[in-house]
Design a protein around this motif. Structure first.
Motif, PDB file in Angstrom:
ATOM      1  N   LEU A  27      42.897  29.370  46.113  1.00  0.00           N
ATOM      2  CA  LEU A  27      41.717  29.599  46.937  1.00  0.00           C
ATOM      3  C   LEU A  27      40.487  29.297  46.091  1.00  0.00           C
ATOM      4  N   ALA A  28      39.525  28.575  46.670  1.00  0.00           N
ATOM      5  CA  ALA A  28      38.290  28.250  45.957  1.00  0.00           C
ATOM      6  C   ALA A  28      37.108  28.900  46.649  1.00  0.00           C
ATOM      7  N   ILE A  29      36.169  29.353  45.837  1.00  0.00           N
ATOM      8  CA  ILE A  29      34.983  30.040  46.329  1.00  0.00           C
ATOM      9  C   ILE A  29      33.743  29.334  45.796  1.00  0.00           C
ATOM     10  N   ASP A  30      32.887  28.923  46.718  1.00  0.00           N
ATOM     11  CA  ASP A  30      31.569  28.390  46.370  1.00  0.00           C
ATOM     12  C   ASP A  30      30.580  29.506  46.705  1.00  0.00           C
ATOM     13  N   TYR A  31      30.338  30.380  45.722  1.00  0.00           N
ATOM     14  CA  TYR A  31      29.553  31.592  45.941  1.00  0.00           C
ATOM     15  C   TYR A  31      28.070  31.268  46.008  1.00  0.00           C
ATOM     16  N   GLY A  32      27.415  31.830  46.997  1.00  0.00           N
ATOM     17  CA  GLY A  32      25.979  31.652  47.141  1.00  0.00           C
ATOM     18  C   GLY A  32      25.300  32.983  47.384  1.00  0.00           C
ATOM     19  N   ILE A  33      23.997  32.994  47.261  1.00  0.00           N
ATOM     20  CA  ILE A  33      23.232  34.225  47.430  1.00  0.00           C
ATOM     21  C   ILE A  33      23.420  34.790  48.837  1.00  0.00           C
ATOM     22  N   LYS A  34      23.351  33.925  49.848  1.00  0.00           N
ATOM     23  CA  LYS A  34      23.483  34.370  51.232  1.00  0.00           C
ATOM     24  C   LYS A  34      24.882  34.140  51.798  1.00  0.00           C
TER      25      LYS A  34
ATOM     26  N   LYS B  90      47.320  39.023  54.207  1.00  0.00           N
ATOM     27  CA  LYS B  90      48.108  38.128  55.058  1.00  0.00           C
ATOM     28  C   LYS B  90      48.712  36.952  54.304  1.00  0.00           C
ATOM     29  N   GLU B  91      48.052  36.510  53.244  1.00  0.00           N
ATOM     30  CA  GLU B  91      48.456  35.306  52.527  1.00  0.00           C
ATOM     31  C   GLU B  91      48.631  35.586  51.042  1.00  0.00           C
ATOM     32  N   GLN B  92      49.609  34.923  50.439  1.00  0.00           N
ATOM     33  CA  GLN B  92      49.793  35.019  48.996  1.00  0.00           C
ATOM     34  C   GLN B  92      48.882  34.002  48.320  1.00  0.00           C
ATOM     35  N   VAL B  93      48.160  34.450  47.311  1.00  0.00           N
ATOM     36  CA  VAL B  93      47.251  33.582  46.571  1.00  0.00           C
ATOM     37  C   VAL B  93      47.596  33.692  45.091  1.00  0.00           C
ATOM     38  N   ALA B  94      47.879  32.539  44.475  1.00  0.00           N
ATOM     39  CA  ALA B  94      48.274  32.510  43.071  1.00  0.00           C
ATOM     40  C   ALA B  94      47.075  32.588  42.135  1.00  0.00           C
ATOM     41  N   LYS B  95      45.947  31.977  42.559  1.00  0.00           N
ATOM     42  CA  LYS B  95      44.773  31.910  41.697  1.00  0.00           C
ATOM     43  C   LYS B  95      43.550  31.684  42.559  1.00  0.00           C
ATOM     44  N   VAL B  96      42.424  32.207  42.090  1.00  0.00           N
ATOM     45  CA  VAL B  96      41.149  31.987  42.760  1.00  0.00           C
ATOM     46  C   VAL B  96      40.254  31.198  41.813  1.00  0.00           C
ATOM     47  N   LEU B  97      39.705  30.110  42.332  1.00  0.00           N
ATOM     48  CA  LEU B  97      38.747  29.306  41.586  1.00  0.00           C
ATOM     49  C   LEU B  97      37.355  29.683  42.064  1.00  0.00           C
TER      50      LEU B  97
ATOM     51  N   VAL C  16      26.827  35.112  40.278  1.00  0.00           N
ATOM     52  CA  VAL C  16      28.228  34.701  40.315  1.00  0.00           C
ATOM     53  C   VAL C  16      29.032  35.539  39.320  1.00  0.00           C
ATOM     54  N   ASP C  17      28.463  35.768  38.138  1.00  0.00           N
ATOM     55  CA  ASP C  17      29.135  36.613  37.133  1.00  0.00           C
ATOM     56  C   ASP C  17      29.398  38.013  37.691  1.00  0.00           C
ATOM     57  N   ALA C  18      28.408  38.565  38.391  1.00  0.00           N
ATOM     58  CA  ALA C  18      28.568  39.900  38.976  1.00  0.00           C
ATOM     59  C   ALA C  18      29.656  39.891  40.049  1.00  0.00           C
ATOM     60  N   PHE C  19      29.693  38.834  40.862  1.00  0.00           N
ATOM     61  CA  PHE C  19      30.752  38.741  41.868  1.00  0.00           C
ATOM     62  C   PHE C  19      32.121  38.674  41.203  1.00  0.00           C
ATOM     63  N   VAL C  20      32.270  37.834  40.166  1.00  0.00           N
ATOM     64  CA  VAL C  20      33.559  37.685  39.488  1.00  0.00           C
ATOM     65  C   VAL C  20      34.002  39.018  38.895  1.00  0.00           C
ATOM     66  N   ALA C  21      33.081  39.763  38.311  1.00  0.00           N
ATOM     67  CA  ALA C  21      33.421  41.079  37.751  1.00  0.00           C
ATOM     68  C   ALA C  21      33.898  42.028  38.846  1.00  0.00           C
ATOM     69  N   ALA C  22      33.208  42.037  39.989  1.00  0.00           N
ATOM     70  CA  ALA C  22      33.616  42.903  41.105  1.00  0.00           C
ATOM     71  C   ALA C  22      34.966  42.456  41.660  1.00  0.00           C
ATOM     72  N   PHE C  23      35.174  41.144  41.746  1.00  0.00           N
ATOM     73  CA  PHE C  23      36.450  40.609  42.231  1.00  0.00           C
ATOM     74  C   PHE C  23      37.592  41.051  41.314  1.00  0.00           C
TER      75      PHE C  23
ATOM     76  N   PRO D 268      42.767  42.920  40.362  1.00  0.00           N
ATOM     77  CA  PRO D 268      43.119  42.590  38.976  1.00  0.00           C
ATOM     78  C   PRO D 268      44.390  41.742  38.840  1.00  0.00           C
ATOM     79  N   GLU D 269      45.209  41.708  39.884  1.00  0.00           N
ATOM     80  CA  GLU D 269      46.465  40.955  39.811  1.00  0.00           C
ATOM     81  C   GLU D 269      46.282  39.470  40.107  1.00  0.00           C
ATOM     82  N   ILE D 270      45.109  39.067  40.568  1.00  0.00           N
ATOM     83  CA  ILE D 270      44.872  37.666  40.920  1.00  0.00           C
ATOM     84  C   ILE D 270      44.010  37.024  39.837  1.00  0.00           C
ATOM     85  N   PRO D 271      44.555  36.012  39.144  1.00  0.00           N
ATOM     86  CA  PRO D 271      43.766  35.348  38.104  1.00  0.00           C
ATOM     87  C   PRO D 271      42.596  34.571  38.696  1.00  0.00           C
TER      88      PRO D 271
END
Length: 138
Positions: A5-12, A47-54, A72-79, A84-87
């Motif tokens: 799964l890939a995330i393009d994180y934005g402010i809004k 619902k879905e198995q995810v091996a890694k999040v980009l 983005v750093d704050a989001f990654v820390a919260a994620f 914790p089981e998803i790299p």
């Protein structure tokens, strides 16, 4: 096989893309309001198995972090705290929004449709993920 799964994180808004179960093809999933992202991901992971999040890492042209990098750093820390089981892997996201806009033009979308920022975010996440898959195959 679990998806990537890939995330393009934005402010809004945040664009999200996923692979098929064989991790061959990247497809846009959706765009969600960033403040609702962790709730959305919790429901998706149920619902879905995810091996890694980009997660796209915002950088300036010179390679230095952009002004949105702390968000983005704050989001990654919260994620990582909540899942914790998803790299998580950070990937350079420079030019993905420009490439997404060009993709919209190339695919023949009308000017009104190209102004849909939610679609741009989703396409940017898809480009980020497809680029990752392409580099992984080499």
């Amino acid at each position: 096989m679990p998806r990537l799964l890939a995330i393009d994180y934005g402010i809004k808004r945040t664009g999200i893309a996923v692979t098929d179960e064989l991790q061959i093809i990247a497809s846009g999933l959706t765009t969600v309001d960033s403040k609702e992202l962790l709730v959305f991901l919790k429901n998706y992971f149920a619902k879905e198995q995810v091996a890694k999040v980009l997660v796209g890492e915002p950088k300036q042209m010179n390679g230095q972090p952009s002004e949105s990098a702390p968000l983005v750093d704050a989001f990654v820390a919260a994620f990582q705290q909540q899942f914790p089981e998803i790299p998580v892997e950070r990937v350079d996201e420079r030019f993905t929004s420009k490439m997404a806009f060009q993709t919209m033009i190339d695919s023949g979308l009308k000017k009104k449709q190209r102004q849909n920022k939610r679609l741009i975010d989703e396409i940017a996440a898809t480009i980020l993920l497809q680029d990752y898959l392409s580099r992984k195959m080499i």
